[in-house]
Design a protein around this motif. Structure first.
Motif, PDB file in Angstrom:
ATOM      1  N   ARG A  80      -6.791  28.413  57.820  1.00 27.87           N
ATOM      2  CA  ARG A  80      -6.508  29.140  56.581  1.00 27.87           C
ATOM      3  C   ARG A  80      -6.539  30.625  56.891  1.00 27.87           C
ATOM      4  NH1 ARG A  80      -5.231  28.142  51.567  1.00 27.87           N
ATOM      5  NH2 ARG A  80      -5.697  29.734  50.000  1.00 27.87           N
ATOM      6  N   ALA A  81      -5.529  31.344  56.404  1.00 28.54           N
ATOM      7  CA  ALA A  81      -5.398  32.771  56.694  1.00 28.54           C
ATOM      8  C   ALA A  81      -5.165  33.541  55.406  1.00 28.54           C
ATOM      9  CB  ALA A  81      -4.242  33.006  57.657  1.00 28.54           C
ATOM     10  N   ARG A  82      -5.669  34.771  55.422  1.00 26.34           N
ATOM     11  CA  ARG A  82      -5.415  35.652  54.280  1.00 26.34           C
ATOM     12  C   ARG A  82      -3.943  36.033  54.217  1.00 26.34           C
ATOM     13  NH1 ARG A  82      -6.356  41.269  53.843  1.00 26.34           N
ATOM     14  NH2 ARG A  82      -7.388  41.259  55.880  1.00 26.34           N
ATOM     15  N   ARG A  83      -3.345  36.257  55.401  1.00 28.26           N
ATOM     16  CA  ARG A  83      -1.917  36.581  55.472  1.00 28.26           C
ATOM     17  C   ARG A  83      -1.311  35.928  56.712  1.00 28.26           C
ATOM     18  NH1 ARG A  83       0.190  40.855  52.320  1.00 28.26           N
ATOM     19  NH2 ARG A  83      -1.348  42.248  51.356  1.00 28.26           N
ATOM     20  N   VAL A  84      -0.005  35.722  56.649  1.00 29.22           N
ATOM     21  CA  VAL A  84       0.759  35.226  57.781  1.00 29.22           C
ATOM     22  C   VAL A  84       1.836  36.262  58.092  1.00 29.22           C
ATOM     23  CG1 VAL A  84       2.204  33.365  58.698  1.00 29.22           C
ATOM     24  CG2 VAL A  84       0.379  32.849  57.043  1.00 29.22           C
ATOM     25  N   VAL A  85       1.940  36.641  59.371  1.00 36.42           N
ATOM     26  CA  VAL A  85       2.952  37.618  59.780  1.00 36.42           C
ATOM     27  C   VAL A  85       3.858  36.959  60.822  1.00 36.42           C
ATOM     28  CG1 VAL A  85       3.414  39.937  60.612  1.00 36.42           C
ATOM     29  CG2 VAL A  85       1.255  39.457  59.429  1.00 36.42           C
ATOM     30  N   PHE A  86       5.151  36.980  60.548  1.00 35.52           N
ATOM     31  CA  PHE A  86       6.132  36.372  61.438  1.00 35.52           C
ATOM     32  C   PHE A  86       6.682  37.432  62.391  1.00 35.52           C
ATOM     33  CE2 PHE A  86       6.143  33.686  57.653  1.00 35.52           C
ATOM     34  CZ  PHE A  86       5.965  32.432  58.224  1.00 35.52           C
ATOM     35  N   CYS A  87       6.467  37.214  63.682  1.00 38.17           N
ATOM     36  CA  CYS A  87       6.930  38.114  64.743  1.00 38.17           C
ATOM     37  C   CYS A  87       7.741  37.291  65.737  1.00 38.17           C
ATOM     38  CB  CYS A  87       5.738  38.779  65.435  1.00 38.17           C
ATOM     39  SG  CYS A  87       4.573  39.608  64.325  1.00 38.17           S
ATOM     40  N   GLU A  88       8.805  36.684  65.271  1.00 37.08           N
ATOM     41  CA  GLU A  88       9.491  35.637  66.019  1.00 37.08           C
ATOM     42  C   GLU A  88      10.707  36.110  66.800  1.00 37.08           C
ATOM     43  OE1 GLU A  88       9.242  31.846  63.192  1.00 37.08           O
ATOM     44  OE2 GLU A  88       9.804  33.677  62.132  1.00 37.08           O
ATOM     45  N   GLY A  89      11.037  37.392  66.730  1.00 37.65           N
ATOM     46  CA  GLY A  89      12.224  37.853  67.423  1.00 37.65           C
ATOM     47  C   GLY A  89      13.477  37.190  66.891  1.00 37.65           C
ATOM     48  N   ALA A  90      14.395  36.840  67.793  1.00 38.21           N
ATOM     49  CA  ALA A  90      15.670  36.278  67.380  1.00 38.21           C
ATOM     50  C   ALA A  90      15.527  34.938  66.669  1.00 38.21           C
ATOM     51  CB  ALA A  90      16.584  36.122  68.594  1.00 38.21           C
ATOM     52  N   ALA A  91      14.411  34.243  66.871  1.00 37.25           N
ATOM     53  CA  ALA A  91      14.198  32.952  66.205  1.00 37.25           C
ATOM     54  C   ALA A  91      14.038  33.091  64.703  1.00 37.25           C
ATOM     55  CB  ALA A  91      12.972  32.259  66.798  1.00 37.25           C
ATOM     56  N   ALA A  92      13.901  34.319  64.210  1.00 39.46           N
ATOM     57  CA  ALA A  92      13.720  34.534  62.778  1.00 39.46           C
ATOM     58  C   ALA A  92      14.921  34.086  61.959  1.00 39.46           C
ATOM     59  CB  ALA A  92      13.430  36.006  62.494  1.00 39.46           C
ATOM     60  N   VAL A  93      16.073  33.907  62.595  1.00 39.90           N
ATOM     61  CA  VAL A  93      17.249  33.444  61.842  1.00 39.90           C
ATOM     62  C   VAL A  93      17.023  32.052  61.280  1.00 39.90           C
ATOM     63  CG1 VAL A  93      18.844  34.897  63.144  1.00 39.90           C
ATOM     64  CG2 VAL A  93      18.367  32.574  63.946  1.00 39.90           C
ATOM     65  N   ARG A  94      16.028  31.326  61.821  1.00 42.16           N
ATOM     66  CA  ARG A  94      15.722  29.982  61.319  1.00 42.16           C
ATOM     67  C   ARG A  94      14.457  29.953  60.478  1.00 42.16           C
ATOM     68  NH1 ARG A  94      17.113  29.410  66.681  1.00 42.16           N
ATOM     69  NH2 ARG A  94      14.928  29.181  67.307  1.00 42.16           N
ATOM     70  N   ASN A  95      13.909  31.119  60.164  1.00 40.12           N
ATOM     71  CA  ASN A  95      12.686  31.177  59.374  1.00 40.12           C
ATOM     72  C   ASN A  95      13.006  30.885  57.907  1.00 40.12           C
ATOM     73  OD1 ASN A  95      10.691  32.619  57.557  1.00 40.12           O
ATOM     74  ND2 ASN A  95       9.663  32.870  59.522  1.00 40.12           N
ATOM     75  N   PRO A  96      12.343  29.901  57.283  1.00 42.80           N
ATOM     76  CA  PRO A  96      12.686  29.542  55.900  1.00 42.80           C
ATOM     77  C   PRO A  96      12.454  30.664  54.895  1.00 42.80           C
ATOM     78  CG  PRO A  96      11.380  27.823  56.953  1.00 42.80           C
ATOM     79  CD  PRO A  96      11.327  29.004  57.862  1.00 42.80           C
ATOM     80  N   PHE A 154      12.387  34.188  55.694  1.00 42.99           N
ATOM     81  CA  PHE A 154      12.988  35.482  56.002  1.00 42.99           C
ATOM     82  C   PHE A 154      14.381  35.368  56.636  1.00 42.99           C
ATOM     83  CE2 PHE A 154       8.428  36.484  55.890  1.00 42.99           C
ATOM     84  CZ  PHE A 154       8.431  37.620  55.076  1.00 42.99           C
ATOM     85  N   SER A 155      15.017  34.220  56.512  1.00 46.74           N
ATOM     86  CA  SER A 155      16.334  34.052  57.126  1.00 46.74           C
ATOM     87  C   SER A 155      17.404  34.900  56.443  1.00 46.74           C
ATOM     88  CB  SER A 155      16.749  32.575  57.095  1.00 46.74           C
ATOM     89  OG  SER A 155      16.785  32.090  55.758  1.00 46.74           O
ATOM     90  N   TRP A 156      17.103  35.462  55.275  1.00 42.28           N
ATOM     91  CA  TRP A 156      18.062  36.320  54.567  1.00 42.28           C
ATOM     92  C   TRP A 156      18.167  37.714  55.190  1.00 42.28           C
ATOM     93  CZ3 TRP A 156      15.504  40.541  52.433  1.00 42.28           C
ATOM     94  CH2 TRP A 156      14.121  40.400  52.290  1.00 42.28           C
ATOM     95  N   LEU A 157      17.231  38.063  56.038  1.00 36.22           N
ATOM     96  CA  LEU A 157      17.294  39.366  56.684  1.00 36.22           C
ATOM     97  C   LEU A 157      18.464  39.415  57.674  1.00 36.22           C
ATOM     98  CD1 LEU A 157      13.494  40.035  57.299  1.00 36.22           C
ATOM     99  CD2 LEU A 157      14.988  41.230  55.687  1.00 36.22           C
ATOM    100  N   PRO A 158      19.102  40.571  57.817  1.00 36.36           N
ATOM    101  CA  PRO A 158      20.319  40.656  58.645  1.00 36.36           C
ATOM    102  C   PRO A 158      20.022  40.796  60.135  1.00 36.36           C
ATOM    103  CG  PRO A 158      19.893  42.786  57.672  1.00 36.36           C
ATOM    104  CD  PRO A 158      18.836  41.848  57.120  1.00 36.36           C
ATOM    105  N   ILE A 159      19.379  39.797  60.681  1.00 32.94           N
ATOM    106  CA  ILE A 159      19.122  39.762  62.120  1.00 32.94           C
ATOM    107  C   ILE A 159      20.267  39.030  62.809  1.00 32.94           C
ATOM    108  CG2 ILE A 159      17.609  38.866  63.926  1.00 32.94           C
ATOM    109  CD1 ILE A 159      15.272  39.181  62.016  1.00 32.94           C
ATOM    110  N   THR A 160      20.897  39.720  63.741  1.00 32.94           N
ATOM    111  CA  THR A 160      21.980  39.126  64.505  1.00 32.94           C
ATOM    112  C   THR A 160      21.555  39.056  65.965  1.00 32.94           C
ATOM    113  OG1 THR A 160      23.620  40.088  63.017  1.00 32.94           O
ATOM    114  CG2 THR A 160      24.403  39.271  65.141  1.00 32.94           C
ATOM    115  N   PRO A 161      21.224  37.889  66.456  1.00 37.45           N
ATOM    116  CA  PRO A 161      20.810  37.782  67.859  1.00 37.45           C
ATOM    117  C   PRO A 161      21.892  38.311  68.797  1.00 37.45           C
ATOM    118  CG  PRO A 161      20.295  35.769  66.669  1.00 37.45           C
ATOM    119  CD  PRO A 161      21.156  36.597  65.765  1.00 37.45           C
TER     120      PRO A 161
END
Length: 371
Positions: A193-209, A211-218
């Motif tokens: 259990r965490a107070r917050r979760v931070v996603f630092c996934e690099g190019a894999a963020a395009v598959r993040n449920p 934050f996939s709306w962010l304009p990351i283009t690998p």
């Protein structure tokens, strides 16, 4: 760590341990917070493949790098602190010889140098470059100061070993379907259990449920490892490609290519030929290619990082989009995001994901997972 009666409690669950995740985890731990990082080491991740170049004057227009006066001191302090902690050298400060590619470029840059826009980051443009044996410099160039390179692989290896030993890093692949985000915190896989979760996934963020709306283009890049014993190792070279000295015996890294999807699964002969030719345009000393690596960068359309809290789920945050300047950007960006998460401070608007809120609003409902 796992308990049948009570979940493991941590202030922050960080997903990913590339440059973004590693610097943020260090910054939060420095502030006395507990972190748990989930990641599996990928030898060809962008953070490990990159030559880690810090260049204070970049691009075809020879402009000062964005916010260099703030980013560079933060980066230098971060790497020097880790060097003292681990007894290793990570940041190698070297002058960069930025070579002109034509008479026109030479004239344009020298004409713009009259307003002294570069400060102490550039040696006197009117002075010739140092005579470097084997270096082709028919049009001259600029000598850039206070740049160099960071050994990202050695840095991440040191932090990974520390994290595994002390328990703040687990070699584990994150499964998004096991994360439950609520207003008061988040739980993962029934054991943390965490107070917050931070996603630092690099190019894999395009598959993040979330934050996939962010304009990351690998964007895929390839680099060569080269042995050129006759090439001096007291400069970084830059014209069409960078040539970074990375070890004894004339070992240098040459990069990098840029390729948009679809990506090659392995290093390509086309990239090897392209980079070798760029090196031949820089020097006439003999060299031998000893290795070739490929990685995928998280590129953003405006070339600025992506930091911030989810529009509807404040438990979730993102730290991404460092692109090809990660070693310069990551330390100061980690400080900014930590200030937001810990103290509610405002982010720089240039890096705040709110600048792309319209994309979130326009995204289909499937891109907005329910709490």
């Amino acid at each position: 760590m796992q308990s049948a009666t009570a979940p493991f409690e941590t202030d922050y669950l960080i997903i990913g341990h590339g440059l973004a995740g590693a610097t943020l985890a260090w910054e939060l731990r420095r502030r006395g917070r507990t972190v748990l990082v989930l990641d599996t080491v990928q030898p060809d991740s962008a953070s490990r493949v990159a030559a880690g170049l810090i260049n204070p004057v970049a691009g075809k227009r020879f402009a000062l790098s964005w916010r260099i006066d703030e980013l560079l001191p933060a980066a230098r302090a971060f790497y020097q602190t880790l060097e003292a902690e681990f007894g290793s050298t990570f940041f190698h400060e070297l002058p960069i010889l930025k070579l002109f590619s034509s008479v026109r470029e030479q004239n344009d840059v020298l004409a713009r140098s009259a307003d002294n826009r570069w400060g102490n980051y550039v040696a006197d443009p009117a002075q010739p470059l140092p005579a470097v044996p084997g270096l082709k410099q028919p049009f001259g160039g600029l000598e850039l100061r206070h740049g160099g390179w960071v050994d990202t692989e050695a840095l991440l290896n040191a932090l990974t070993a520390d994290g595994l030993q002390k328990g703040w890093l687990r070699s584990e692949t994150f499964a998004p379907e096991l994360l439950v985000a609520e207003a008061a915190g988040a739980s993962y896989a029934g054991w943390v259990r965490a107070r917050r979760v931070v996603f630092c996934e690099g190019a894999a963020a395009v598959r993040n449920p979330w934050f996939s709306w962010l304009p990351i283009t690998p964007n895929q890049g390839e680099v060569l490892d080269v042995e050129a014993p006759a090439l001096p190792t007291d400069y970084v070279l830059n014209r069409g490609a960078y040539v970074v000295p990375v070890g004894a015996g004339g070992r240098v890294r040459v990069g990098a290519t840029y390729r948009w999807p679809p990506f090659a699964l392995e290093p390509t002969p086309e990239a090897r030929q392209e980079l070798a030719e760029r090196l031949r345009e820089l020097t006439d000393v003999p060299f031998q290619v000893t290795g070739q690596r490929v990685g995928v960068r998280p590129a953003v359309r405006d070339r600025k990082p992506l930091l911030g809290v989810h529009p509807q789920l404040p438990t979730l945050a993102v730290f991404n989009g460092l692109g090809s300047k990660g070693v310069l950007l990551a330390p100061r960006m980690a400080q900014l995001l930590a200030d937001v998460l810990e103290n509610g401070q405002e982010l720089w608007p240039e890096v705040n994901i709110l600048r792309y809120h319209a994309l979130y609003s326009a995204a289909p409902a499937a891109a907005h997972p329910a709490p």
